[in-house]
Scaffold this motif. Sequence first.
Motif, mmCIF file in Angstrom:
data_model
loop_
_atom_site.group_PDB
_atom_site.id
_atom_site.type_symbol
_atom_site.label_atom_id
_atom_site.label_comp_id
_atom_site.label_asym_id
_atom_site.label_seq_id
_atom_site.Cartn_x
_atom_site.Cartn_y
_atom_site.Cartn_z
ATOM 1 N N ALA A 287 -27.295 -31.158 11.429
ATOM 2 C CA ALA A 287 -28.741 -31.404 11.456
ATOM 3 C C ALA A 287 -29.468 -30.258 12.146
ATOM 4 C CB ALA A 287 -29.032 -32.729 12.155
ATOM 5 N N LEU A 288 -28.876 -29.732 13.205
ATOM 6 C CA LEU A 288 -29.476 -28.590 13.902
ATOM 7 C C LEU A 288 -29.471 -27.340 13.016
ATOM 8 C CD1 LEU A 288 -27.901 -29.227 17.403
ATOM 9 C CD2 LEU A 288 -30.362 -29.138 16.944
ATOM 10 N N ARG A 289 -28.362 -27.108 12.317
ATOM 11 C CA ARG A 289 -28.309 -25.969 11.393
ATOM 12 C C ARG A 289 -29.359 -26.125 10.305
ATOM 13 N NH1 ARG A 289 -26.418 -24.350 6.338
ATOM 14 N NH2 ARG A 289 -25.901 -26.505 5.765
ATOM 15 N N TRP A 290 -29.434 -27.297 9.734
ATOM 16 C CA TRP A 290 -30.329 -27.557 8.615
ATOM 17 C C TRP A 290 -31.795 -27.396 9.020
ATOM 18 C CZ3 TRP A 290 -28.942 -28.131 3.656
ATOM 19 C CH2 TRP A 290 -29.880 -28.624 2.748
ATOM 20 N N ALA A 291 -32.146 -27.930 10.170
ATOM 21 C CA ALA A 291 -33.536 -27.875 10.621
ATOM 22 C C ALA A 291 -33.892 -26.498 11.165
ATOM 23 C CB ALA A 291 -33.788 -28.935 11.697
ATOM 24 N N SER A 292 -32.957 -25.873 11.911
ATOM 25 C CA SER A 292 -33.240 -24.599 12.595
ATOM 26 C C SER A 292 -34.655 -24.619 13.162
ATOM 27 C CB SER A 292 -33.072 -23.423 11.625
ATOM 28 O OG SER A 292 -31.747 -23.328 11.172
ATOM 29 N N PRO A 293 -34.911 -25.525 14.122
ATOM 30 C CA PRO A 293 -36.294 -25.784 14.558
ATOM 31 C C PRO A 293 -37.048 -24.556 15.070
ATOM 32 C CG PRO A 293 -34.806 -27.475 15.389
ATOM 33 C CD PRO A 293 -33.950 -26.388 14.834
ATOM 34 N N VAL A 294 -36.366 -23.699 15.834
ATOM 35 C CA VAL A 294 -37.014 -22.449 16.234
ATOM 36 C C VAL A 294 -36.917 -21.503 15.047
ATOM 37 C CG1 VAL A 294 -36.996 -20.491 17.815
ATOM 38 C CG2 VAL A 294 -36.457 -22.779 18.663
ATOM 39 N N ASN A 295 -38.035 -21.261 14.405
ATOM 40 C CA ASN A 295 -38.056 -20.556 13.131
ATOM 41 C C ASN A 295 -37.747 -19.074 13.270
ATOM 42 O OD1 ASN A 295 -38.475 -20.822 10.347
ATOM 43 N ND2 ASN A 295 -40.587 -20.124 10.490
ATOM 44 N N HIS A 296 -38.290 -18.453 14.316
ATOM 45 C CA HIS A 296 -38.079 -17.017 14.486
ATOM 46 C C HIS A 296 -38.020 -16.658 15.964
ATOM 47 C CE1 HIS A 296 -42.586 -16.930 14.973
ATOM 48 N NE2 HIS A 296 -42.251 -16.059 15.903
ATOM 49 N N ILE A 297 -37.463 -15.481 16.241
ATOM 50 C CA ILE A 297 -37.473 -14.893 17.580
ATOM 51 C C ILE A 297 -37.823 -13.418 17.417
ATOM 52 C CG2 ILE A 297 -36.140 -14.347 19.645
ATOM 53 C CD1 ILE A 297 -34.358 -16.760 19.039
ATOM 54 N N LEU A 298 -38.762 -12.961 18.222
ATOM 55 C CA LEU A 298 -39.222 -11.573 18.184
ATOM 56 C C LEU A 298 -38.511 -10.746 19.252
ATOM 57 C CD1 LEU A 298 -41.350 -9.327 17.402
ATOM 58 C CD2 LEU A 298 -42.871 -10.400 19.088
ATOM 59 N N ARG A 299 -38.134 -9.553 18.887
ATOM 60 C CA ARG A 299 -37.591 -8.574 19.823
ATOM 61 C C ARG A 299 -38.195 -7.205 19.496
ATOM 62 N NH1 ARG A 299 -36.197 -12.530 22.204
ATOM 63 N NH2 ARG A 299 -34.087 -13.139 22.842
#
Length: 412
Positions: A287-299
């Motif tokens: 469920a965590l993989r499927w949702a991937s709630p945090v969509n992006h991370i900037l660096r």
Amino acid sequence: MTTTSGCPVHVGSTDLVDPHLYSDGDARAEWRRLRGLDGLSWLQVDDDRGFWSVVKFDDTDFVLRNTALFTSERGTMLSLLGMDDPAGGQQLAATDPPRHTVMQKRLKKALAVNSVDRQRDMIRGLVLDLLLPLGDGGAFDFAQAMFAMPMSVTGTMMGLPQSDWAWLSRLTTICIAADDPEYQDAGSKSATLSMAHHELFAYFQDLVRHRRDNLGDDLLSVLISTRFEGRHMTPPEIVSNCYSLLLGANVTTPHAPNYVMAEFAETDVLRDWAADVSATPTAVEEALRWASPVNHILRYATRDVVIRDTPVKAGDAVVVWLGSANRDEDEFPDSESFDIRRKPNKHLAFGIGPHYCIGHSVARVTLKILFEELLTRFEDFAPAGKPEKLISNFVSGYKHVPITARAKARAS
């Protein structure tokens, strides 16, 4: 625009910054297209700003692990693209090692799985309170109940007054979904964000002043009493990390169950899971993989580097798309299928490397308890209306999931 020598630059054809792509469009199809390219793609946002998109699992893992090559201190969200984050060097999420490692030590221990296990009875009670109305036979907005869940758990662990939980939950949602008209309390995105940040930071400033003289065993007291670099955290550092803790909890925890109910309520996926609740540990990871709630991370790249045969210059913005990495066909066989028994499942829903989500144990324990109680106490799940997605480019999730269910007969 960044240019490369001797290497084709793929220019993105879809606006990945547009929050409506994630509420009304098909981001998964765009990520799939980008994964098929022979290098990174560049998206020019305006005359002055642009970024590289990282969509493959291995490349995402490389960027997030290598904090010396890719800094978090200039900002971690696209909303800050091209600006310097005022929380840089103060907030755990926006601080690089080795300072980050020292800052998080006591908090990490307080949130370790052994510590969280002692909170199971508390978490179970809070979860049951939220689920109780589901059994009355009427329409139940599952997503709104899930929005309240992490605030209940984290609010208790931080020692926050229960009367403030609903208000704090809304404010933190505003901070990651200010494009959504349902959360624009101040009339515009910028005014809404300014209002939410002001109220949250003022709230924690007052609370820190009070709690300094009334320390307990809660997470806020841990932050106040933490020493590093030969000193205690300053009030701005404490307040910034309180904000980050709440934001992290409210971003990750609700959306995995919301996805399950929105997309699988009347399917064999949920029926199979309900028939074998022992599969909950692996099903929660899926469920965590499927949702991937945090969509992006900037660096930001700190020096010239090559990613996937693409030269990236020092100072370039690099955005990793966790939802794409978690559907990378090279890492997850049959990646577009929801498999409650998927093993291995080394998803990146909590990130990876030094900035791996500090609250992952709380989230995992909470989600396991939630699904155990949900699937053993209720049955006949069915939609009671059309689910609605949150309008946000940072959080992938549903804001309304109306369902009905029936309470199972309990053995006397």
